[in-house]
Write a protein that holds these residues in place. Structure first.
Motif, short mmCIF file in Angstrom:
data_model
loop_
_atom_site.label_atom_id
_atom_site.label_comp_id
_atom_site.label_asym_id
_atom_site.label_seq_id
_atom_site.Cartn_x
_atom_site.Cartn_y
_atom_site.Cartn_z
N ASP A 248 42.55 -23.77 55.33
CA ASP A 248 42.26 -24.75 56.39
C ASP A 248 43.42 -25.74 56.50
OD1 ASP A 248 39.91 -23.57 56.96
OD2 ASP A 248 38.62 -25.16 56.15
N ALA A 249 43.66 -26.23 57.71
CA ALA A 249 44.82 -27.08 57.96
C ALA A 249 44.81 -28.35 57.11
CB ALA A 249 44.89 -27.44 59.44
N ASP A 250 43.64 -28.99 56.96
CA ASP A 250 43.62 -30.26 56.22
C ASP A 250 43.59 -30.07 54.71
OD1 ASP A 250 41.12 -29.19 56.20
OD2 ASP A 250 40.05 -31.08 56.45
N CYS A 251 43.61 -28.81 54.23
CA CYS A 251 43.59 -28.57 52.79
C CYS A 251 44.99 -28.52 52.18
CB CYS A 251 42.87 -27.26 52.47
SG CYS A 251 41.09 -27.30 52.79
N TRP A 252 46.01 -28.39 53.00
CA TRP A 252 47.36 -28.28 52.46
C TRP A 252 47.75 -29.51 51.66
CZ3 TRP A 252 49.58 -23.79 52.15
CH2 TRP A 252 49.32 -22.80 53.10
N ARG A 253 47.23 -30.68 52.04
CA ARG A 253 47.62 -31.92 51.35
C ARG A 253 46.65 -32.30 50.24
NH1 ARG A 253 44.80 -36.22 54.03
NH2 ARG A 253 43.38 -35.35 55.60
N ALA A 254 45.64 -31.50 50.00
CA ALA A 254 44.67 -31.80 48.94
C ALA A 254 45.32 -31.68 47.57
CB ALA A 254 43.47 -30.88 49.04
#
Length: 368
Positions: A248-254
């Motif tokens: 998912d796109a917002d998981c890259w920065r997790a």
């Protein structure tokens, strides 16, 4: 204030706290005595009496402090026995000095009976005992704080040592297989491929050993590191190893612990890809579900019958156990680890709190 604190003659914080409490306490004692004298209609100059009592008490209790520091560490009953006579002597000195000032100031204001003398003496015994009790209470409290801090520091060191041990566990099979593959390539005179494999192994080992295991990385950085490992395995298995990612796109920065996924991928390659003539496919997924980051590593291998009972077979799945232990140490009940068979293959699912660099800084600020 910073200059004063760093001055070589500046008192330590604990010494400053003692003098603040000591001077403040005896100043309060003088103020209370003077106000009581005014309330009972004593002359204005009567302030000399409570002032004498306060100064004398401040001096004699400094002697008690030296004795308490010298005897600190003794059993409570022995310390009590040691302090009985010094407390009585200190109160007697306060009584004697203050009574002499009282009689000099007002000859008719002194005690007029033996019972009154005893009452005066007990008054000062009470004051000295109150000082000793407060001193012991503060000192025991600071000692308890020190012991608590040392216990927390020891627990933190053990926690970090455990995490480092878990992070630095490299599967010997991976190294043996890679070195054997390199040896085979050299014997086959495929030096170019062997050189690429050595370079890939060197880059992966340097990354895994140079990075601080206590620091978390973003999912993008984790997958970049995983790419180094998969580059080595792709040289070994060529077209037999297929890798798919679904992030998912917002998981890259997790944020997640470094090299968390590598043991899972290594385990899948060992049991799902290496054992199949046609190889297999690995799928890496990342989803955000409410406040959790959900990571999955899925293979299409033969599966594991022992998982039907919910437990791994003894001596198997070291990478899975390592990952489960890391999650438990880092997140406790906030983390999750599950393994189960699919129609074909195995799915490993990890759950951990969804945090980014910004939210981690905010949380640290709130904790401070």
């Amino acid at each position: 204030m910073a200059i004063a604190a760093s001055h070589p003659l500046a008192l330590p914080r604990r010494e400053q706290l003692f003098w603040l409490l000591h001077i403040g306490g005896w100043t309060g004692y003088f103020s209370l005595g003077y106000l009581s004298a005014l309330a009972y209609g004593k002359p204005a100059g009567y302030w000399m009496v409570p002032l004498t009592a306060a100064i004398t008490g401040a001096v004699v209790t400094l002697g008690l402090r030296l004795l308490l520091r010298a005897c600190w560490g003794q059993p409570p009953m022995r310390l009590l026995a040691i302090m009985v006579l010094p407390v009585l002597a200190s109160s007697a000195v306060m009584d004697r000095v203050t009574r002499s000032v009282l009689i000099e100031f007002c000859p008719t204001c002194g005690p007029d009976s033996r019972l009154a003398y005893v009452a005066y003496a007990f008054t000062y015994i009470y004051v000295v005992l109150a000082w000793v009790g407060l001193y012991l209470g503060v000192k025991y409290y600071r000692q308890l704080q020190d012991e608590t801090q040392r216990a927390l520091a020891a627990r933190s060191m053990a926690h970090q040592a455990q995490l480092k041990m878990l992070r630095y566990q490299l599967n010997p099979h991976f190294l043996f297989n890679t070195l054997n593959a390199i040896s085979t390539l050299i014997l086959d005179r495929d030096n170019a491929t062997a050189n690429r494999m050595v370079q890939g192994l060197s880059a992966f080992l340097r990354h895994s050993l140079d990075n601080d295991p206590m620091q978390r990385v973003t999912l993008r950085q984790e997958l970049d590191a995983l790419t180094l490992y998969l580059g080595i395995e792709k040289i070994r298995f060529a077209e037999r190893l297929r890798v798919e990612t679904d992030i998912d796109a917002d998981c890259w920065r997790a944020l997640l612990p470094s090299l968390l996924l590598q043991p899972l991928v290594e385990n899948a390659i060992k049991y799902a890809v290496a054992r199949e003539v046609a190889g297999g496919t690995l799928r890496i997924q990342a989803r955000r579900e409410d406040a959790q980051l959900v990571l999955k590593v899925i293979d299409d291998g033969p599966g594991c019958a022992a998982l039907e009972g919910g437990e791994l077979p003894p001596g198997k799945g070291v990478g899975l156990r390592n990952t489960r232990e890391r999650l438990n140490v880092l997140y406790g009940d906030a983390g999750g680890f599950a393994v189960h068979n699919l129609t074909r293959g195995i799915e490993v699912c990890l759950r951990l709190p969804f945090e980014t660099a910004a939210t981690a800084i905010d949380r640290a600020g709130h904790e401070d």
